[in-house]
Design an enzyme around this catalytic site. Structure first.
Site, PDB file in Angstrom:
ATOM      1  N   LYS A   1       0.823  -1.212   0.000  1.00  0.00           N
ATOM      2  CA  LYS A   1       0.000   0.000   0.000  1.00  0.00           C
ATOM      3  C   LYS A   1       0.862   1.269   0.000  1.00  0.00           C
ATOM      4  CE  LYS A   1      -3.914  -2.339   2.261  1.00  0.00           C
ATOM      5  NZ  LYS A   1      -4.955  -2.255   3.337  1.00  0.00           N
TER       6      LYS A   1
ATOM      7  N   TYR B   1     -12.252  -3.364  -3.882  1.00  0.00           N
ATOM      8  CA  TYR B   1     -12.828  -3.344  -2.530  1.00  0.00           C
ATOM      9  C   TYR B   1     -14.359  -3.315  -2.562  1.00  0.00           C
ATOM     10  CZ  TYR B   1      -8.354  -2.670  -0.069  1.00  0.00           C
ATOM     11  OH  TYR B   1      -7.104  -2.832   0.490  1.00  0.00           O
TER      12      TYR B   1
ATOM     13  N   PHE C   1     -15.846   3.016   6.540  1.00  0.00           N
ATOM     14  CA  PHE C   1     -14.450   3.353   6.231  1.00  0.00           C
ATOM     15  C   PHE C   1     -14.139   3.336   4.735  1.00  0.00           C
ATOM     16  CE2 PHE C   1     -14.496  -1.264   7.194  1.00  0.00           C
ATOM     17  CZ  PHE C   1     -13.918  -1.783   6.030  1.00  0.00           C
TER      18      PHE C   1
ATOM     19  N   THR D   1      -5.783  -7.443  10.593  1.00  0.00           N
ATOM     20  CA  THR D   1      -6.128  -6.157   9.979  1.00  0.00           C
ATOM     21  C   THR D   1      -5.829  -5.002  10.935  1.00  0.00           C
ATOM     22  OG1 THR D   1      -7.940  -7.301   8.873  1.00  0.00           O
ATOM     23  CG2 THR D   1      -8.009  -4.888   8.867  1.00  0.00           C
TER      24      THR D   1
ATOM     25  N   ASN E   1      -2.246   0.235   6.815  1.00  0.00           N
ATOM     26  CA  ASN E   1      -1.715  -0.999   7.399  1.00  0.00           C
ATOM     27  C   ASN E   1      -0.852  -1.795   6.415  1.00  0.00           C
ATOM     28  OD1 ASN E   1      -3.708  -1.943   5.767  1.00  0.00           O
ATOM     29  ND2 ASN E   1      -4.883  -2.976   7.366  1.00  0.00           N
TER      30      ASN E   1
ATOM     31  N   HIS F   1      -2.068  -5.582   1.498  1.00  0.00           N
ATOM     32  CA  HIS F   1      -3.308  -6.313   1.245  1.00  0.00           C
ATOM     33  C   HIS F   1      -2.941  -7.728   0.819  1.00  0.00           C
ATOM     34  CE1 HIS F   1      -7.154  -7.576  -0.491  1.00  0.00           C
ATOM     35  NE2 HIS F   1      -6.437  -8.067  -1.485  1.00  0.00           N
TER      36      HIS F   1
ATOM     37  N   GLU G   1      -9.276 -10.960  -7.897  1.00  0.00           N
ATOM     38  CA  GLU G   1      -8.399  -9.789  -7.775  1.00  0.00           C
ATOM     39  C   GLU G   1      -7.261  -9.822  -8.803  1.00  0.00           C
ATOM     40  OE1 GLU G   1      -7.286  -9.850  -3.630  1.00  0.00           O
ATOM     41  OE2 GLU G   1      -9.372  -9.548  -2.975  1.00  0.00           O
TER      42      GLU G   1
END
Ligand code: UDP
Ligand code: MG
Length: 141
Positions: free
Chosen positions: A13, A53, A61, A95, A116, A119, A130
């Site tokens: 990320k 997502y 969120f 998570t 975080n 993924h 994905e």
């Protein structure tokens, strides 16, 4: 339990890229014995992130997550190996940074619920979905 040879999708990320942790993170997967099947660096569009997502579209969120994920470059990878889906998620850690065990990527580097670092697909079916989203229409090289 059968050992399953699997592919899974990992995203490093924007927080991890900005912090210079790409090599550290890839190294952890490689040390475990997983191999890189495909990899690229890009700044993702809101469209691709909304598709990726989509299961979270109604979560409070969601907007914050999509804004964060589109805020900079990410590294998207297909990792391959025995039980790759579960192995990647155990290397990533829980998570929430408070639950992520020391020694996991999130347990070592995260102090934020959104930022975080990584993924990993949560099932083989989602991994296939994905991988198709992020690696479809590749040029013939
Ligand atoms: N997330 C968030 N707030 C939350 C839960 C999740 O910002 O309360 C973000 C976080 O970046 C997480 C992502 O949304 O990694 C996807 O959530 P999921 O529950 O699927 O966690 P993951 O599969 O990444 O562990
Ligand atoms: Mg998830």
């Amino acid at each position: 339990m059968d050992r399953l040879y699997q592919q899974t999708l990992v995203i490093i990320k924007p927080d991890a890229v900005k912090r210079g942790l790409v090599g550290e993170i890839i190294g952890r997967y490689e040390q475990k014995g997983l191999t890189i099947g495909n990899m690229k660096c890009l700044k993702p569009s809101l469209e691709i992130l909304s598709e990726h997502y989509s299961e979270h579209v109604n979560q409070p969120f969601f907007k914050k997550l999509i804004e964060f994920m589109s805020s900079g470059e990410v590294v998207v990878m297909v990792l391959e190996g025995v039980d790759a889906v579960d192995v990647v998620r155990s290397i990533n850690g829980a998570t929430h940074y408070k639950n992520a065990l020391p020694g996991t990527i999130r347990g070592t580097f995260a102090l934020d619920i959104t930022e975080n670092l990584v993924h990993g697909s949560d099932s083989s079916i989602n991994a296939k979905r994905e991988i198709e989203i992020w690696f479809r229409s590749e040029a013939i090289l």
